[in-house]
Design a protein around this motif. Sequence first.
Motif: not given
Length: 44
Positions: A11-13, A26-27, A33-37, A42-44
């Motif tokens: 799904r991510l790819k 970093a980009q 992080c945006v995609a996982l959200t 929940r990101l730490i």
Amino acid sequence: MLNHIEAVWRRLKGFLLPRRCYDSVAQLRDALCVALTALGARLI
């Protein structure tokens, strides 16, 4: 039969991460992080 993580990566790819070259790690991390959200992580 796929593991759960394989379904997440598919799904991510396939849908959530645009197909492009990132200029820096970093980009790429920010896009991930945006995609996982969007998947409800929940990101730490």
